[in-house]
Design an enzyme around this catalytic site. Structure first.
Site, PDB file in Angstrom:
ATOM      1  N   ASP A 133       0.856  -1.187   0.000  1.00 12.30           N
ATOM      2  CA  ASP A 133       0.000   0.000   0.000  1.00 12.30           C
ATOM      3  C   ASP A 133       0.891   1.235   0.000  1.00 12.30           C
ATOM      4  OD1 ASP A 133      -2.458  -1.364   0.101  1.00 12.30           O
ATOM      5  OD2 ASP A 133      -2.377  -1.520   2.275  1.00 12.30           O
ATOM      6  N   ASP A 151      -7.001  -1.707  -4.703  1.00 11.84           N
ATOM      7  CA  ASP A 151      -8.084  -1.350  -3.776  1.00 11.84           C
ATOM      8  C   ASP A 151      -9.025  -0.332  -4.416  1.00 11.84           C
ATOM      9  OD1 ASP A 151      -6.833  -2.981  -1.864  1.00 11.84           O
ATOM     10  OD2 ASP A 151      -5.741  -1.288  -1.005  1.00 11.84           O
TER      11      ASP A 151
END
Length: 181
Positions: A133, A151
Site C-alpha cells: 500500500d 483497492d
C-alpha cells in the site's frame, strides 16, 4: 405489467456477445497496480511519508491483513484465507460475467474492475506475503488507511455494481408502471 412478464422480458434479453472480452480491463488493472507497487517499493522508504498535497502522502506500507488492516496482527494464516477468497471471488465474478445480458455493460466493467483488483492484491499476497500500500490520505492528524490501485479498482467496481443494480431496479419499476396491452 406483472412481475412474471418483467422477469420473462429480462430473461429474454439477448446475452452479451463475448463477455470475456471485458477481461482486458482486468489485465490493465493488474498491470497498472503491480507497476505502481513496483515503483513505490523501489523509490519510497518504508513508513516515511512523502507529502504530495497537504491532504495526500505517498507512504510505503505492507498490509498482511485485508481492508483497513483487518486481521493483520495474526500469525500468517490470514494470508491463505484472503488468497482463497480472492480466487473464489474472481472465479465467481467471471462466471457472472459470462451470464450478463447485452445491455449490462456497466455491470461488466464493474465486475472486471473487482477481478483486476482482487488479482493484483492476490499476486502480492502469494509472492510477498503482504499487500503493498502507498496511497495515504489524511486530514490534520486523522489518517485514512493506506491503499493501492487494486483497492481503488475494487471500490470503483463495487460502486459500479451498486449503481447498476439501482439502475436495473429503476428500469424494472418503470416497466411495471408502464401500461401494456
Amino acid at each position: 405489467m406483472n412481475d412474471a412478464s418483467t422477469s420473462e422480458k429480462v430473461a429474454a434479453a439477448p446475452a452479451m456477445r463475448r463477455p470475456l472480452r471485458w477481461l482486458w480491463l482486468a489485465l490493465l488493472v493488474v498491470v497498472l497496480d503491480l507497476g505502481s507497487k513496483f515503483v513505490a517499493s523501489a523509490y519510497l522508504v518504508y513508513g516515511q511519508p512523502v507529502e504530495v498535497l497537504p491532504v495526500f502522502n505517498l507512504t510505503l506500507l505492507h498490509n498482511t491483513g485485508a481492508a483497513f488492516s483487518f486481521l493483520a496482527e495474526h500469525a500468517g494464516w490470514q494470508r491463505w484465507l484472503f488468497a482463497a477468497i480472492a480466487i473464489g471471488v474472481s472465479i465467481g465474478l467471471t462466471v457472472w460475467l459470462t451470464r450478463l445480458k447485452a445491455h449490462e455493460r456497466l455491470s461488466a466493467i464493474a465486475i472486471v474492475l473487482v477481478i483486476g483488483g482482487a488479482l493484483g492484491n492476490l499476486y502480492d499476497r502469494l509472492v510477498h506475503g503482504y499487500v503493498v500500500d502507498f496511497l495515504s490520505f489524511h486530514w490534520q492528524d486523522y489518517y485514512f488507511p493506506a491503499f493501492n490501485l487494486a483497492d481503488t479498482a475494487i471500490t470503483l467496481g463495487a460502486m459500479g455494481l451498486i449503481l447498476a443494480s439501482l439502475r436495473d431496479d429503476r428500469r424494472n419499476t418503470t416497466q411495471k408502471e408502464t401500461p401494456h396491452e
